[in-house]
Design an enzyme around this catalytic site. Sequence first.
Site: not given
Length: 240
Positions: A196, A124-125, A161, A91
């Site tokens: 990714e 991710s985050a 990413h 997020g």
Amino acid sequence: MSQRSIFLLSSSRVHGHEFLEHAKEQLIDFLSKRNVKTVLFIPYAQKDHNKYTELVDKTLSPWGYQVEGLHTKPNPIQAVLQADAIFIGGGNTFVLLKALYDQNLIPIIRERVLQKGVPYVGSSAGTNVATRSIHTTNDMPVAFPPTYDALRLVPFNINPHYLDPDASTLHKGETRDERINEFIDYHQLPVLGLREGTALLVEGDKATLVGDRNAKLFLPNKLPIDFAPKADLSFLLNKS
């Protein structure tokens, strides 16, 4: 002191796959080897904590894992102290780090993972906050944590990413490589670009690239280096 067990995903979604499906085999192997039955999920990187936790539960429950949302716990610190495994989802990295500081969770998570060997999964985050700092996130600063210093479960930065420069594009503006190199110019620290579909598995003092694509390592005063899947990146753990 127990060995650290950390699994850092570039993302939870990859084109052509359902949520976390691309990493299903590796995640099940990671959690089952550590006898994990219940995963404490930290949904703070997204605004709707219930919806995000439900998505993770819908994915992990069929794999045999119970999911508990930290936001439902009356005492978050106690919940972390009792967790079998910790999963921090993606997020907004700034929102996430601020929430972790606001609830005084940074030292508790760090101690549980690095001293007690509690398995940590980040996406991710959740991967960004596992590193030295969140300087190399791609997110917009919509919230203001007290510092960019993060959990420091690994002693380097990651750019989830990661996207390669497109030589064929008509757009000749700034690339991801330029932004990462700008950070390195100021901080003189390595940055691992996770494309990714890739992840970094840390087991004690060993770090291995997993997934089906290369990762790109940016180093001060050197050209970037590409590493193939299954590459041994343990040398990064020795950086101060």
